[in-house]
Design a protein around this motif. Structure first.
Motif, PDB file in Angstrom:
ATOM      1  N   LEU A  66       3.857  43.284  42.268  1.00 49.32           N
ATOM      2  CA  LEU A  66       3.391  44.573  42.238  1.00 49.32           C
ATOM      3  C   LEU A  66       4.102  45.750  42.567  1.00 49.32           C
ATOM      4  CD1 LEU A  66      -0.482  43.686  43.118  1.00 49.32           C
ATOM      5  CD2 LEU A  66       0.216  44.385  40.821  1.00 49.32           C
ATOM      6  N   THR A  67       5.196  45.417  43.396  1.00 53.61           N
ATOM      7  CA  THR A  67       6.211  46.531  43.597  1.00 53.61           C
ATOM      8  C   THR A  67       6.929  47.250  42.368  1.00 53.61           C
ATOM      9  OG1 THR A  67       8.041  45.170  44.267  1.00 53.61           O
ATOM     10  CG2 THR A  67       6.527  45.869  45.915  1.00 53.61           C
ATOM     11  N   ALA A  68       6.644  46.531  41.242  1.00 48.78           N
ATOM     12  CA  ALA A  68       7.489  46.862  39.993  1.00 48.78           C
ATOM     13  C   ALA A  68       6.686  48.083  39.329  1.00 48.78           C
ATOM     14  CB  ALA A  68       7.323  45.578  38.913  1.00 48.78           C
ATOM     15  N   LEU A  69       5.450  48.369  40.016  1.00 45.30           N
ATOM     16  CA  LEU A  69       4.761  49.637  39.708  1.00 45.30           C
ATOM     17  C   LEU A  69       5.575  50.759  39.936  1.00 45.30           C
ATOM     18  CD1 LEU A  69       1.131  49.006  40.730  1.00 45.30           C
ATOM     19  CD2 LEU A  69       1.863  49.394  38.569  1.00 45.30           C
ATOM     20  N   HIS A  70       6.581  50.833  41.008  1.00 38.96           N
ATOM     21  CA  HIS A  70       7.186  51.858  41.296  1.00 38.96           C
ATOM     22  C   HIS A  70       8.433  52.051  40.150  1.00 38.96           C
ATOM     23  CE1 HIS A  70       9.922  54.415  43.568  1.00 38.96           C
ATOM     24  NE2 HIS A  70       8.992  54.923  44.074  1.00 38.96           N
ATOM     25  N   PRO A  71       8.547  53.041  39.739  1.00 36.27           N
ATOM     26  CA  PRO A  71       9.779  53.188  38.720  1.00 36.27           C
ATOM     27  C   PRO A  71      11.041  52.824  39.096  1.00 36.27           C
ATOM     28  CG  PRO A  71       8.309  55.207  38.733  1.00 36.27           C
ATOM     29  CD  PRO A  71       8.056  54.322  39.847  1.00 36.27           C
ATOM     30  N   ARG A  72      11.363  52.942  40.502  1.00 36.87           N
ATOM     31  CA  ARG A  72      12.751  52.555  40.972  1.00 36.87           C
ATOM     32  C   ARG A  72      13.119  51.238  41.508  1.00 36.87           C
ATOM     33  NH1 ARG A  72      15.937  57.214  42.928  1.00 36.87           N
ATOM     34  NH2 ARG A  72      15.240  59.189  42.233  1.00 36.87           N
ATOM     35  N   ALA A  73      11.743  50.537  41.310  1.00 35.51           N
ATOM     36  CA  ALA A  73      11.920  49.224  41.615  1.00 35.51           C
ATOM     37  C   ALA A  73      12.703  48.541  40.574  1.00 35.51           C
ATOM     38  CB  ALA A  73      10.567  48.531  41.754  1.00 35.51           C
ATOM     39  N   SER A  74      13.694  47.646  40.819  1.00 35.72           N
ATOM     40  CA  SER A  74      14.414  46.932  39.745  1.00 35.72           C
ATOM     41  C   SER A  74      13.546  45.834  39.394  1.00 35.72           C
ATOM     42  CB  SER A  74      15.665  46.482  40.572  1.00 35.72           C
ATOM     43  OG  SER A  74      16.671  45.595  39.496  1.00 35.72           O
ATOM     44  N   ALA A  75      13.254  45.934  38.059  1.00 35.41           N
ATOM     45  CA  ALA A  75      12.552  44.691  37.588  1.00 35.41           C
ATOM     46  C   ALA A  75      13.289  43.429  37.430  1.00 35.41           C
ATOM     47  CB  ALA A  75      11.938  45.253  36.042  1.00 35.41           C
ATOM     48  N   THR A  76      14.663  43.795  37.099  1.00 38.31           N
ATOM     49  CA  THR A  76      15.695  42.836  36.865  1.00 38.31           C
ATOM     50  C   THR A  76      15.876  42.023  38.019  1.00 38.31           C
ATOM     51  OG1 THR A  76      16.863  44.175  35.270  1.00 38.31           O
ATOM     52  CG2 THR A  76      17.874  42.144  36.239  1.00 38.31           C
ATOM     53  N   ALA A  77      15.992  42.658  39.179  1.00 38.23           N
ATOM     54  CA  ALA A  77      16.137  41.913  40.467  1.00 38.23           C
ATOM     55  C   ALA A  77      14.838  40.858  40.757  1.00 38.23           C
ATOM     56  CB  ALA A  77      16.367  42.590  41.675  1.00 38.23           C
ATOM     57  N   ILE A  78      13.512  41.315  40.505  1.00 43.57           N
ATOM     58  CA  ILE A  78      12.530  40.750  40.725  1.00 43.57           C
ATOM     59  C   ILE A  78      12.314  39.623  39.887  1.00 43.57           C
ATOM     60  CG2 ILE A  78       9.919  40.916  40.684  1.00 43.57           C
ATOM     61  CD1 ILE A  78      10.195  43.818  41.780  1.00 43.57           C
ATOM     62  N   GLY A  79      12.800  39.660  38.541  1.00 42.30           N
ATOM     63  CA  GLY A  79      12.938  38.846  37.624  1.00 42.30           C
ATOM     64  C   GLY A  79      13.827  37.547  38.063  1.00 42.30           C
ATOM     65  N   TRP A  80      14.848  38.066  38.470  1.00 40.90           N
ATOM     66  CA  TRP A  80      15.832  36.808  39.073  1.00 40.90           C
ATOM     67  C   TRP A  80      15.236  36.137  40.210  1.00 40.90           C
ATOM     68  CZ3 TRP A  80      18.944  34.520  35.668  1.00 40.90           C
ATOM     69  CH2 TRP A  80      19.470  35.544  35.068  1.00 40.90           C
ATOM     70  N   PHE A  81      14.717  36.775  40.834  1.00 38.41           N
ATOM     71  CA  PHE A  81      13.789  36.098  42.163  1.00 38.41           C
ATOM     72  C   PHE A  81      12.813  35.046  41.700  1.00 38.41           C
ATOM     73  CE2 PHE A  81      10.269  36.112  45.149  1.00 38.41           C
ATOM     74  CZ  PHE A  81      10.944  35.641  46.378  1.00 38.41           C
ATOM     75  N   LEU A  82      12.045  35.707  40.837  1.00 42.52           N
ATOM     76  CA  LEU A  82      10.878  34.654  40.164  1.00 42.52           C
ATOM     77  C   LEU A  82      11.726  33.359  39.677  1.00 42.52           C
ATOM     78  CD1 LEU A  82       8.177  36.963  38.632  1.00 42.52           C
ATOM     79  CD2 LEU A  82       8.284  35.882  40.807  1.00 42.52           C
ATOM     80  N   THR A  83      12.788  33.636  38.944  1.00 42.70           N
ATOM     81  CA  THR A  83      13.379  32.603  38.118  1.00 42.70           C
ATOM     82  C   THR A  83      13.907  31.433  39.151  1.00 42.70           C
ATOM     83  OG1 THR A  83      14.013  34.234  36.221  1.00 42.70           O
ATOM     84  CG2 THR A  83      15.212  32.070  36.444  1.00 42.70           C
ATOM     85  N   VAL A  84      14.683  31.998  39.892  1.00 38.41           N
ATOM     86  CA  VAL A  84      15.344  30.969  41.214  1.00 38.41           C
ATOM     87  C   VAL A  84      14.080  30.426  41.983  1.00 38.41           C
ATOM     88  CG1 VAL A  84      16.814  30.811  42.981  1.00 38.41           C
ATOM     89  CG2 VAL A  84      17.348  32.325  40.827  1.00 38.41           C
TER      90      VAL A  84
END
Length: 144
Positions: A66-84
């Motif tokens: 849900l922190t991805a709601l913030h425009p400066r949050a890195s969706a790419t980093a969160i995506g890699w976190f979820l993947t791993v």
């Protein structure tokens, strides 16, 4: 491609928004599942296993997404976190679902086949979001 010679490619203007929206949907689902699991106690929530540690992890992952709601949050980093992270959960969950002595496994982290499917789907969504990037192209200013 640095400095004034690089800029964001506008041919895919909503890519970042789509990635954040997908992460927010995943986050809302995980928060709901985690909170419902904590409220109901150990056992099952719908078809998914529920235990205190598992529910805390799900709630935490949901809040992170849900922190991805913030425009400066890195969706790419969160995506890699979820993947791993969720690939590791699947790697733990498959032997845990196969285990014949469920009592030992259920005390640590209760995982069933439904949880493995959910975690695999989340890892795939995370991978999809992680590889979605803005393309950078070289732009030469007039007079250079």
């Amino acid at each position: 491609m640095s400095g004034s010679n690089a800029r964001w490619d506008r041919s895919r203007p909503h890519t970042g928004f789509r990635a954040r929206a997908i992460l927010c949907v995943v986050g809302a689902c995980y928060v709901a599942l985690g909170v419902a699991g904590m409220a109901s106690g150990p056992g099952r929530v719908l078809v998914f296993s529920s235990g205190l540690l598992l529910d805390l992890v799900r709630t935490g992952v949901g809040l992170l997404c849900l922190t991805a709601l913030h425009p400066r949050a890195s969706a790419t980093a969160i995506g890699w976190f979820l993947t791993v992270g969720f690939t590791a959960l699947v790697a733990y969950g498959v032997p845990a679902a196969i285990a014949t002595d469920r009592i030992d496994v259920d005390h640590v982290f209760p995982i069933s086949w439904a949880d493995n499917v959910l975690h695999l789907a989340t890892a795939l969504v995370g991978f999809t979001v992680a590889i979605t990037r803005y393309r950078v192209r070289d732009v030469v200013s007039p007079g250079q």
